[in-house]
Design a protein around this motif. Structure first.
Motif, PDB file in Angstrom:
ATOM      1  N   GLU A 125      22.213  33.852  43.691  1.00 47.29           N
ATOM      2  CA  GLU A 125      23.059  34.834  44.386  1.00 47.29           C
ATOM      3  C   GLU A 125      22.524  35.156  45.780  1.00 47.29           C
ATOM      4  O   GLU A 125      23.249  35.682  46.619  1.00 47.29           O
ATOM      5  CB  GLU A 125      23.135  36.124  43.571  1.00 47.29           C
ATOM      6  CG  GLU A 125      21.772  36.798  43.429  1.00 47.29           C
ATOM      7  CD  GLU A 125      21.805  38.144  42.738  1.00 47.29           C
ATOM      8  OE1 GLU A 125      22.853  38.778  42.722  1.00 47.29           O
ATOM      9  OE2 GLU A 125      20.748  38.542  42.221  1.00 47.29           O
ATOM     10  N   GLY A 184      22.854  35.242  39.037  1.00 45.55           N
ATOM     11  CA  GLY A 184      22.608  36.634  39.398  1.00 45.55           C
ATOM     12  C   GLY A 184      21.268  37.099  38.838  1.00 45.55           C
ATOM     13  O   GLY A 184      20.500  36.298  38.291  1.00 45.55           O
ATOM     14  N   SER A 211      24.504  43.044  40.468  1.00 44.32           N
ATOM     15  CA  SER A 211      24.821  41.918  39.578  1.00 44.32           C
ATOM     16  C   SER A 211      23.785  41.823  38.465  1.00 44.32           C
ATOM     17  O   SER A 211      22.656  42.294  38.590  1.00 44.32           O
ATOM     18  CB  SER A 211      24.791  40.601  40.355  1.00 44.32           C
ATOM     19  OG  SER A 211      23.466  40.103  40.419  1.00 44.32           O
ATOM     20  N   VAL A 239      27.243  35.371  36.379  1.00 42.77           N
ATOM     21  CA  VAL A 239      27.048  36.816  36.230  1.00 42.77           C
ATOM     22  C   VAL A 239      27.878  37.291  35.045  1.00 42.77           C
ATOM     23  O   VAL A 239      28.860  36.649  34.660  1.00 42.77           O
ATOM     24  CB  VAL A 239      27.496  37.617  37.485  1.00 42.77           C
ATOM     25  CG1 VAL A 239      26.545  37.412  38.648  1.00 42.77           C
ATOM     26  CG2 VAL A 239      28.924  37.295  37.872  1.00 42.77           C
ATOM     27  N   THR A 243      29.281  45.182  36.587  1.00 39.33           N
ATOM     28  CA  THR A 243      28.038  45.434  37.322  1.00 39.33           C
ATOM     29  C   THR A 243      26.999  45.967  36.326  1.00 39.33           C
ATOM     30  O   THR A 243      27.327  46.290  35.182  1.00 39.33           O
ATOM     31  CB  THR A 243      28.223  46.504  38.421  1.00 39.33           C
ATOM     32  OG1 THR A 243      28.393  47.766  37.790  1.00 39.33           O
ATOM     33  CG2 THR A 243      29.391  46.175  39.339  1.00 39.33           C
ATOM     34  N   SER A 271      32.205  43.298  38.153  1.00 38.96           N
ATOM     35  CA  SER A 271      31.128  42.776  38.983  1.00 38.96           C
ATOM     36  C   SER A 271      31.614  42.473  40.396  1.00 38.96           C
ATOM     37  O   SER A 271      32.755  42.048  40.603  1.00 38.96           O
ATOM     38  CB  SER A 271      30.596  41.489  38.342  1.00 38.96           C
ATOM     39  OG  SER A 271      29.713  40.854  39.225  1.00 38.96           O
ATOM     40  N   LEU A 273      30.111  40.157  42.139  1.00 38.96           N
ATOM     41  CA  LEU A 273      30.056  38.693  42.222  1.00 38.96           C
ATOM     42  C   LEU A 273      31.121  38.201  41.238  1.00 38.96           C
ATOM     43  O   LEU A 273      31.131  38.624  40.076  1.00 38.96           O
ATOM     44  CB  LEU A 273      28.690  38.139  41.791  1.00 38.96           C
ATOM     45  CG  LEU A 273      27.696  37.866  42.925  1.00 38.96           C
ATOM     46  CD1 LEU A 273      27.145  39.149  43.484  1.00 38.96           C
ATOM     47  CD2 LEU A 273      26.575  36.968  42.435  1.00 38.96           C
TER      48      LEU A 273
END
Ligand code: NAD
Length: 298
Positions: A125, A184, A211, A239, A243, A271, A273
């Motif tokens: 990431e 992540g 993440s 991921v 979150t 998330s 990501l």
């Protein structure tokens, strides 16, 4: 039985991914400079920065015992490459770059030239350029997806970008499937104990955009990559769905990234990501959302 050669299996993330593969019926040979304490996996002490050692190890017998009846090398179905210096400030900057870039080049080159049909490499990431930036940096948009114009400024993330390009070049030349997994923040089962402290200080995880990837779910993503053929070169974010914060994603954005454009609609705790591509193309379904192990405090 499918056979996998795994590099870096003695490390934090690798040990869980190796165990996941063993639990799903794979035979795994671990290449690392340190042994792995797993009775079902042999470690061949190998330095990935030495191309001779890498060619030799990737064409070696994968079984467990030196007294096995037949010690001839067998067909290898996939190489999973995790061995690396996993962040800045562990080694001098040129060493993280050298070990990660040359190690990855050696693994991909040997795998391709030995005709191993699938290579999965650990990217990061950090390629998005926020994690190890000098000072605060806003990304161009959220959620960070595999189309994002990556442009980091540190030697570790730069090494991972270079590795993705190496993977793309070898995949294009050879037709081998090579998938780069942008991992992540890896969470081992015992690390859920850290979450309440992080909830109390949400700004602490701002640079990683909160993440996380459960180490066992990372195992699932790697296994799905091994089992999904014909995609050529690909990049996949790894991921979990949410979150790692107990605050709603909109609140995190309002407090910590108020200027950043958001593409599309985000779920309440989604998330920052994106794992959409990983779900759609590999069929990833998370099994270890943090709410199974931690009680939110907000
Ligand atoms: N842990 C994370 O949150 C995270 C996040 C994103 C990406 N990654 C990537 O995932 C991979 C695994 O990370 P980790 O956290 O398990 O790191 P780690 O340091 O715990 O494990 C890396 C392993 O690689 C081995 N290694 C290092 N140099 C080697 C060499 N020259 N030859 C052979 N083996 C060597 C080490 O002995 C170690 O066992 C790395 O590629 C890392 O960059 C990790």
């Amino acid at each position: 039985m499918k056979r996998v050669i795994f590099t870096g299996g003695s490390g934090k993330a690798g040990r869980h991914v190796v165990q996941h593969l063993v639990e799903h019926g794979y035979r795994v040979l671990n290449l690392d400079t340190k042994p792995l304490d797993n009775p079902n996996v042999r470690t061949l002490i190998t330095d990935i920065t030495d191309s001779g050692q890498v060619f030799n190890a990737l064409s070696s017998y994968t079984g467990l015992h030196e007294f096995d009846a037949d010690l001839r090398p067998e067909k290898i179905d996939a190489v999973v490459h995790f061995a690396a210096i996993p962040r800045i400030m562990i080694t001098p900057d040129n060493e993280v770059y050298r070990i990660n870039v040359m190690g990855t080049y050696n693994i991909i080159e040997a795998a391709v030239k030995l005709g191993i049909p699938k290579v999965i490499i650990a990217s990061s990431e950090t390629t998005y350029g926020i994690v190890f930036a000098n000072g605060h940096r806003d990304p161009e948009y959220f959620p960070l997806d595999e189309e994002y114009p990556v442009d980091p400024m540190d030697s570790y993330a730069l090494s991972k970008i270079c590795n993705e390009k190496t993977a793309q070049a070898f995949a294009r030349r050879s037709g081998t499937d090579i998938y780069a997994i942008r991992i992540g923040n890896v969470i081992e089962p015992n690390e859920y104990a850290l979450f309440p402290g992080w909830f109390a200080k949400p700004e602490f995880r701002r640079r990683i955009a909160w993440s996380y990837i459960d180490a066992r779910d990372l195992g699932q993503i790697v296994r799905l990559g091994i089992e999904t053929d014909g995609l050529g070169f690909q990049v996949f974010n790894a991921v979990n769905d949410d979150t790692s914060s107990d605050l709603p994603t909109a609140e995190l954005l309002r407090r910590y990234y108020p200027q950043v454009a958001v593409k599309g609609e985000l779920g309440e705790f989604e998330s920052l990501l994106s794992n959409k591509k990983t779900k759609e193309m590999l069929g990833f379904k998370e099994a270890h959302n943090w709410r199974k192990y931690v009680t939110p405090t907000s």
